[in-house]
Motif scaffolding. Structure first.
Motif, PDB file in Angstrom:
ATOM      1  N   ARG A  36      49.284  26.730  79.844  1.00  0.00           N
ATOM      2  CA  ARG A  36      49.303  27.619  78.667  1.00  0.00           C
ATOM      3  C   ARG A  36      48.515  27.066  77.452  1.00  0.00           C
ATOM      4  N   ILE A  37      48.863  25.595  77.282  1.00  0.00           N
ATOM      5  CA  ILE A  37      48.309  24.926  76.113  1.00  0.00           C
ATOM      6  C   ILE A  37      46.828  24.697  76.223  1.00  0.00           C
ATOM      7  N   ALA A  38      46.475  24.515  77.617  1.00  0.00           N
ATOM      8  CA  ALA A  38      45.021  24.425  77.973  1.00  0.00           C
ATOM      9  C   ALA A  38      44.018  25.776  77.663  1.00  0.00           C
ATOM     10  N   ARG A  39      44.748  26.756  77.974  1.00  0.00           N
ATOM     11  CA  ARG A  39      43.952  27.878  77.534  1.00  0.00           C
ATOM     12  C   ARG A  39      44.029  28.313  76.008  1.00  0.00           C
ATOM     13  N   GLU A  40      44.961  27.699  75.204  1.00  0.00           N
ATOM     14  CA  GLU A  40      44.939  27.952  73.920  1.00  0.00           C
ATOM     15  C   GLU A  40      43.882  27.081  73.302  1.00  0.00           C
ATOM     16  N   VAL A  41      43.483  25.902  73.822  1.00  0.00           N
ATOM     17  CA  VAL A  41      42.265  25.039  73.682  1.00  0.00           C
ATOM     18  C   VAL A  41      41.191  25.700  74.086  1.00  0.00           C
ATOM     19  N   ALA A  42      41.137  26.264  75.371  1.00  0.00           N
ATOM     20  CA  ALA A  42      39.997  26.983  75.549  1.00  0.00           C
ATOM     21  C   ALA A  42      39.495  28.326  74.897  1.00  0.00           C
ATOM     22  N   SER A  43      40.384  28.977  74.437  1.00  0.00           N
ATOM     23  CA  SER A  43      40.214  29.954  73.436  1.00  0.00           C
ATOM     24  C   SER A  43      39.444  29.576  72.021  1.00  0.00           C
ATOM     25  N   VAL A  44      39.948  28.271  71.604  1.00  0.00           N
ATOM     26  CA  VAL A  44      39.359  27.922  70.498  1.00  0.00           C
ATOM     27  C   VAL A  44      37.829  27.552  70.596  1.00  0.00           C
ATOM     28  N   GLN A  45      37.670  26.519  71.940  1.00  0.00           N
ATOM     29  CA  GLN A  45      36.448  26.256  72.283  1.00  0.00           C
ATOM     30  C   GLN A  45      35.488  27.374  72.424  1.00  0.00           C
ATOM     31  N   GLU A  46      35.871  28.507  72.622  1.00  0.00           N
ATOM     32  CA  GLU A  46      34.979  29.786  72.703  1.00  0.00           C
ATOM     33  C   GLU A  46      34.533  30.170  71.291  1.00  0.00           C
ATOM     34  N   MET A  47      35.297  29.698  70.207  1.00  0.00           N
ATOM     35  CA  MET A  47      34.658  30.025  69.148  1.00  0.00           C
ATOM     36  C   MET A  47      33.680  29.027  68.621  1.00  0.00           C
ATOM     37  N   GLY A  48      33.118  28.091  69.388  1.00  0.00           N
ATOM     38  CA  GLY A  48      32.111  27.154  69.090  1.00  0.00           C
ATOM     39  C   GLY A  48      32.510  26.085  68.527  1.00  0.00           C
ATOM     40  N   VAL A  49      33.776  25.813  68.450  1.00  0.00           N
ATOM     41  CA  VAL A  49      34.502  24.447  67.804  1.00  0.00           C
ATOM     42  C   VAL A  49      34.429  23.485  68.846  1.00  0.00           C
ATOM     43  N   GLU A  50      34.042  22.231  68.584  1.00  0.00           N
ATOM     44  CA  GLU A  50      34.261  20.975  69.052  1.00  0.00           C
ATOM     45  C   GLU A  50      35.504  20.295  69.059  1.00  0.00           C
ATOM     46  N   ILE A  51      36.128  20.085  70.236  1.00  0.00           N
ATOM     47  CA  ILE A  51      37.596  19.794  69.870  1.00  0.00           C
ATOM     48  C   ILE A  51      37.872  18.284  70.574  1.00  0.00           C
ATOM     49  N   CYS A  52      38.530  17.191  70.005  1.00  0.00           N
ATOM     50  CA  CYS A  52      39.389  16.167  70.442  1.00  0.00           C
ATOM     51  C   CYS A  52      40.661  16.637  70.413  1.00  0.00           C
ATOM     52  N   MET A  53      41.332  15.612  71.542  1.00  0.00           N
ATOM     53  CA  MET A  53      42.786  15.763  71.645  1.00  0.00           C
ATOM     54  C   MET A  53      43.303  14.546  71.643  1.00  0.00           C
ATOM     55  N   VAL A  54      44.570  14.422  71.058  1.00  0.00           N
ATOM     56  CA  VAL A  54      45.630  13.152  71.030  1.00  0.00           C
ATOM     57  C   VAL A  54      46.900  13.807  71.480  1.00  0.00           C
ATOM     58  N   ILE A  55      47.495  13.248  72.650  1.00  0.00           N
ATOM     59  CA  ILE A  55      48.726  13.827  73.128  1.00  0.00           C
ATOM     60  C   ILE A  55      49.586  12.361  72.950  1.00  0.00           C
ATOM     61  N   GLY A  56      50.893  12.601  72.859  1.00  0.00           N
ATOM     62  CA  GLY A  56      51.978  11.609  72.815  1.00  0.00           C
ATOM     63  C   GLY A  56      52.427  11.332  73.972  1.00  0.00           C
ATOM     64  N   GLY A  57      53.365  10.586  74.247  1.00  0.00           N
ATOM     65  CA  GLY A  57      53.817  10.013  75.675  1.00  0.00           C
ATOM     66  C   GLY A  57      55.093  10.070  75.731  1.00  0.00           C
ATOM     67  N   GLY A  58      56.047  10.855  74.821  1.00  0.00           N
ATOM     68  CA  GLY A  58      57.497  10.742  74.669  1.00  0.00           C
ATOM     69  C   GLY A  58      57.936  11.605  75.879  1.00  0.00           C
ATOM     70  N   ASN A  59      57.407  12.494  76.337  1.00  0.00           N
ATOM     71  CA  ASN A  59      58.077  13.121  77.657  1.00  0.00           C
ATOM     72  C   ASN A  59      58.432  12.368  78.569  1.00  0.00           C
ATOM     73  N   ILE A  60      57.364  11.276  78.815  1.00  0.00           N
ATOM     74  CA  ILE A  60      57.739  10.041  79.832  1.00  0.00           C
ATOM     75  C   ILE A  60      58.343   8.782  79.504  1.00  0.00           C
ATOM     76  N   PHE A  61      57.764   8.413  78.195  1.00  0.00           N
ATOM     77  CA  PHE A  61      58.520   7.212  77.873  1.00  0.00           C
ATOM     78  C   PHE A  61      58.020   7.047  76.390  1.00  0.00           C
ATOM     79  N   ARG A  62      59.211   6.558  75.760  1.00  0.00           N
ATOM     80  CA  ARG A  62      58.915   6.121  74.148  1.00  0.00           C
ATOM     81  C   ARG A  62      58.996   4.971  73.971  1.00  0.00           C
ATOM     82  N   GLY A  63      58.033   4.186  73.320  1.00  0.00           N
ATOM     83  CA  GLY A  63      58.217   2.771  73.124  1.00  0.00           C
ATOM     84  C   GLY A  63      59.385   2.475  72.259  1.00  0.00           C
ATOM     85  N   LEU A  64      59.315   3.090  71.067  1.00  0.00           N
ATOM     86  CA  LEU A  64      60.855   2.688  70.235  1.00  0.00           C
ATOM     87  C   LEU A  64      61.998   2.895  70.697  1.00  0.00           C
ATOM     88  N   GLN A  65      62.185   3.676  71.732  1.00  0.00           N
ATOM     89  CA  GLN A  65      63.462   3.980  72.347  1.00  0.00           C
ATOM     90  C   GLN A  65      63.859   2.866  73.513  1.00  0.00           C
TER      91      GLN A  65
END
Length: 241
Positions: A36-65
């Motif tokens: 679903r998120i990938a489709r959101e990103v794809a819809s923005v790319q269709e507008m001609g926007v260049e996109i970078c992404m950064v995704i956290g890792g807290g769903n797998i492991f969080r360093g502070l915890q």
């Protein structure tokens, strides 16, 4: 937004948490949510926007915890960085399933699964309309993926950071706990720091302020939200100077 309803942004960075990828699960990756998120990103790319992404890792492991539970902080942070690579690969798979050329670019060398971070090469990928997912944070312990997002957005000459969250902006207190929570339309970097508004950590906010890089906070749970915010519609908060 211009008269045709298209966005005026040319290049942006989308920052999302690892938790955004786990859907209603308490842990890990939920493939339909990633798609679903990938489709959101794809819809923005269709507008001609260049996109970078950064995704956290807290769903797998969080360093502070991990560190809070007795693990040595540097080791825990490196484990968290590796978790972001797993998330980046999952997002790459979903985007490429939609026919979008994507590059995972890691701050820690792992040439078999991702490109090393070389700024000029990353810029060239963006110019060729490839989506760049920056993984492994800054490559250094003690820095969050928020700071990595601000650093990469500055290096890539992005015009704004779009931070996708579970709420539609920045509030003076948690809107899920307090009915009288007030949303800000705009807020300054200094107010975020002084009022501890929790948009990003202090290092990330200071770096954004020093580079005059706006941060736009919006709800990623709202279908079509990313495209709508870019087109000047919907509800969000802009952090600026």
């Amino acid at each position: 937004m211009d008269a045709s309803g298209q966005t005026t942004f040319r290049r942006v960075l989308l920052k999302i948490s690892g938790e955004a990828l786990m859907g209603d699960q308490g842990f890990g990756l939920h493939p339909p949510t990633v798609e679903r998120i990938a489709r959101e990103v794809a819809s923005v790319q269709e507008m001609g926007v260049e996109i970078c992404m950064v995704i956290g890792g807290g769903n797998i492991f969080r360093g502070l915890q991990g560190s809070a539970q007795g693990m040595e902080r540097t080791t825990a942070d490196y484990m968290g960085m590796l978790a972001t690579v797993m998330n980046a690969l999952a997002m790459q798979s979903s985007l490429e399933g939609l026919g979008i050329h994507t590059r995972v670019i890691s701050a820690i060398r792992m040439d078999e699964v991702a490109e090393p971070y070389i700024r000029r090469r990353a810029v060239r990928h963006l110019e060729k309309k490839r989506i760049c997912i920056f993984a492994a944070g800054t490559g250094n312990p003690y820095f969050t993926t928020d700071t990595a997002a601000t650093l990469r957005a500055s290096e890539m000459a992005c015009e704004a950071i779009f931070k996708g969250t579970k709420v539609d902006g920045v509030y003076d207190k948690d809107p899920k706990k307090f009915e009288d929570a007030k949303r800000f339309e705009t807020v300054t970097y200094d107010e975020v720091l002084q009022k501890h508004l929790g948009v990003m950590d202090a290092s990330a906010i200071a770096l954004a302020r020093d580079n005059n890089l706006p941060i736009i906070v919006f709800s990623l749970d709202e279908p079509g939200g990313f495209r709508g915010i870019l087109a000047g519609e919907g509800t969000s908060t802009t952090v600026h100077g």
